[in-house]
Design a protein around this motif. Structure first.
Motif, short mmCIF file in Angstrom:
data_model
loop_
_atom_site.label_atom_id
_atom_site.label_comp_id
_atom_site.label_asym_id
_atom_site.label_seq_id
_atom_site.Cartn_x
_atom_site.Cartn_y
_atom_site.Cartn_z
N LYS A 89 -21.66 46.14 -14.95
CA LYS A 89 -23.00 46.01 -15.52
C LYS A 89 -23.93 45.13 -14.68
N GLY A 90 -23.43 44.68 -13.51
CA GLY A 90 -24.26 43.90 -12.60
C GLY A 90 -24.44 42.45 -12.98
N PHE A 91 -23.47 41.88 -13.70
CA PHE A 91 -23.59 40.50 -14.16
C PHE A 91 -22.73 39.52 -13.36
N VAL A 92 -22.31 39.91 -12.15
CA VAL A 92 -21.46 39.02 -11.35
C VAL A 92 -21.99 38.93 -9.93
N ASP A 93 -22.58 37.79 -9.59
CA ASP A 93 -22.89 37.50 -8.18
C ASP A 93 -21.83 36.59 -7.58
N ALA A 94 -21.27 35.72 -8.40
CA ALA A 94 -20.20 34.82 -7.96
C ALA A 94 -19.35 34.46 -9.18
N VAL A 95 -18.08 34.19 -8.92
CA VAL A 95 -17.16 33.73 -9.96
C VAL A 95 -16.65 32.36 -9.58
N HIS A 96 -16.73 31.42 -10.51
CA HIS A 96 -16.23 30.05 -10.28
C HIS A 96 -15.08 29.80 -11.24
N LEU A 97 -13.90 29.51 -10.69
CA LEU A 97 -12.69 29.28 -11.46
C LEU A 97 -12.44 27.78 -11.57
N HIS A 98 -12.11 27.33 -12.79
CA HIS A 98 -11.97 25.90 -13.04
C HIS A 98 -10.57 25.60 -13.59
N SER A 99 -9.83 24.76 -12.89
CA SER A 99 -8.48 24.32 -13.21
C SER A 99 -7.44 25.35 -12.77
N SER A 100 -6.17 24.92 -12.75
CA SER A 100 -5.12 25.70 -12.09
C SER A 100 -4.80 27.03 -12.79
N LYS A 101 -4.70 27.03 -14.11
CA LYS A 101 -4.38 28.29 -14.81
C LYS A 101 -5.49 29.31 -14.60
N SER A 102 -6.73 28.90 -14.77
CA SER A 102 -7.86 29.80 -14.51
C SER A 102 -7.89 30.21 -13.05
N GLY A 103 -7.54 29.27 -12.16
CA GLY A 103 -7.58 29.55 -10.73
C GLY A 103 -6.61 30.63 -10.32
N PHE A 104 -5.40 30.59 -10.87
CA PHE A 104 -4.40 31.59 -10.50
C PHE A 104 -4.69 32.95 -11.12
N LEU A 105 -4.83 32.97 -12.45
CA LEU A 105 -5.09 34.25 -13.13
C LEU A 105 -6.45 34.81 -12.71
N ILE A 115 -13.91 41.91 -6.98
CA ILE A 115 -14.90 40.83 -6.83
C ILE A 115 -14.43 39.89 -5.73
N LYS A 116 -15.22 39.74 -4.69
CA LYS A 116 -14.80 38.95 -3.53
C LYS A 116 -15.41 37.55 -3.47
N ASN A 117 -16.55 37.37 -4.11
CA ASN A 117 -17.24 36.09 -4.02
C ASN A 117 -16.70 35.15 -5.10
N VAL A 118 -15.62 34.42 -4.75
CA VAL A 118 -14.88 33.63 -5.73
C VAL A 118 -14.72 32.21 -5.22
N VAL A 119 -15.02 31.23 -6.09
CA VAL A 119 -14.83 29.81 -5.80
C VAL A 119 -13.84 29.25 -6.80
#
Length: 374
Positions: A89-105, A115-119
């Motif tokens: 739907k065009g709602f993702v320019d970047a994804v920011h993951l916070h903490s280890s569980k969110s970071g891995f999954l 999605i390639k633009n991931v922090v």
């Protein structure tokens, strides 16, 4: 920009971190995909602290804190479906993951959703989280595997960055920060107290080392003039047995600010940190800080000026005695604390660097500069 934040521990410091990002970038749309830790604070309560005009929330229902292959697979599947739907739907320019569980999954889900633009910001390296060598080794392998899946690791302090580099993960760092306006010291003068107060705040759990806090306080049990305060709560509350410790339970932000403002010294006994918001807020409130020498805490201290670090119970006791017997120096140390916070940990300047990180695609991963303040 449309920035998607993925956060499993939707409480405490990590929630403050995400809130600060949404406030620092008010012109952007922030979509927060979140879990819930009801034992700390309900998601409904956490949402109230966020700005309303540029933040939207999506519940991540199946995610939970502990490692469980079956439940984690369910959480991954749910997250992948959410991200895929948002991306289409065009709602993702970047994804920011916070903490280890969110970071891995999150890195796995982003990879499968294209999605390639991931922090990814760990906010506390998980492989430093315990005394079990096998568990720490396992977390190192998980972090290495997650890094190969994709995304950019942006640590929240220079010392956290150094730990990631030690295990072969290329990363950058942007210092955590607090708002000097929101965390300004109370304007009214502090009333005279009966006792010298040493305070800490946050969750009472192994990472914060309540056993060490209790041991330090126990030395002063017969000092009627000195008291210890733990402003918070948690599953290890029973560890705090010393009769001179007051445990307040969970308090709202304004109550915590008042408690810290009225205290004399802020102490952290943590085993490790990312870069603790509680300590940064104490700096902004012009408090001397006495911190265990660990990752995260090591970035904050200007020894003897705004506080001190300690490695042992005895070292902490000696420092507290020194502060107690020389209380006239605490105001000067507090002024240095505020200067350090203003120079290195001001959220209004530090978090603007995240926009630059969001605008880099994964192909630029190896070329992210060290954009924090060392």
């Amino acid at each position: 920009m449309k920035i998607v934040h993925i956060i499993e521990p939707f409480a405490s410091g990590v929630a403050v971190f995400v809130k600060s990002l949404t406030e620092t970038m008010p012109e952007d749309l922030h979509i927060v995909i979140h879990g819930e830790r009801k034992q700390v604070m309900s998601a409904k309560e956490v949402k109230r602290i966020f700005p309303k005009q540029n933040v939207r929330f999506i519940r991540w229902k199946s995610v939970q804190r502990s490692i469980n292959p079956f439940k984690d697979f369910r959480a991954f599947t749910e997250l992948h479906n959410i991200l895929k739907r948002l991306s289409q739907k065009g709602f993702v320019d970047a994804v920011h993951l916070h903490s280890s569980k969110s970071g891995f999954l999150g890195r796995l889900a982003c990879r499968f959703a294209g999605i390639k633009n991931v922090v990814y910001t760990p906010n506390g390296a998980p492989f430093l989280s315990g005394s079990n060598p096998f568990t720490n080794f396992l977390f190192k392998q998980i972090e290495r595997f997650g890094n190969k899946v994709g995304g950019k690791v942006v640590c929240c302090s220079a010392s956290e960055l150094a730990e990631y580099q030690k295990i072969g993960i290329d990363a950058s760092f942007i210092n955590n920060g607090v708002s000097l306006k929101e965390t300004a010291p109370l304007s009214s003068p502090r009333g005279k107290k009966d006792k010298f107060q040493v305070i800490t705040t946050g969750r009472i759990e192994e990472q914060k080392n309540p056993a060490l806090f209790n041991a330090i306080a126990s030395f002063f049990e017969d000092y009627d003039q000195i008291e210890f305060i733990w402003a918070g709560d948690g599953k290890d509350r029973a560890v705090l047995t010393s009769k001179n410790i007051t445990v307040t339970g969970w308090q709202d932000a304004s109550s915590i600010k008042e408690l810290v403002s009225q205290s004399d010294v802020f102490i952290s006994t943590s085993l490790f940190e990312g870069l603790s918001f509680s300590v940064l807020e104490a700096l902004a409130l012009k408090k001397p800080v006495l911190l265990s020498e660990c990752v995260g805490n090591a970035d904050i201290i200007m020894t003897g000026l705004n506080g001190d670090v300690f490695n042992t119970e005895t070292e902490a006791i000696v420092k507290i005695l020194n502060y107690f017997n020389n209380q006239e120096m605490l105001e000067v140390m507090g002024e240095y604390s505020f200067e350090v916070c203003s120079d290195k940990f001001n959220v209004d300047s530090n978090f603007k660097h995240y926009r630059k990180a969001y605008q880099m695609d994964e192909g630029q991963k190896e070329h992210i500069p060290l954009i924090g303040v060392a």
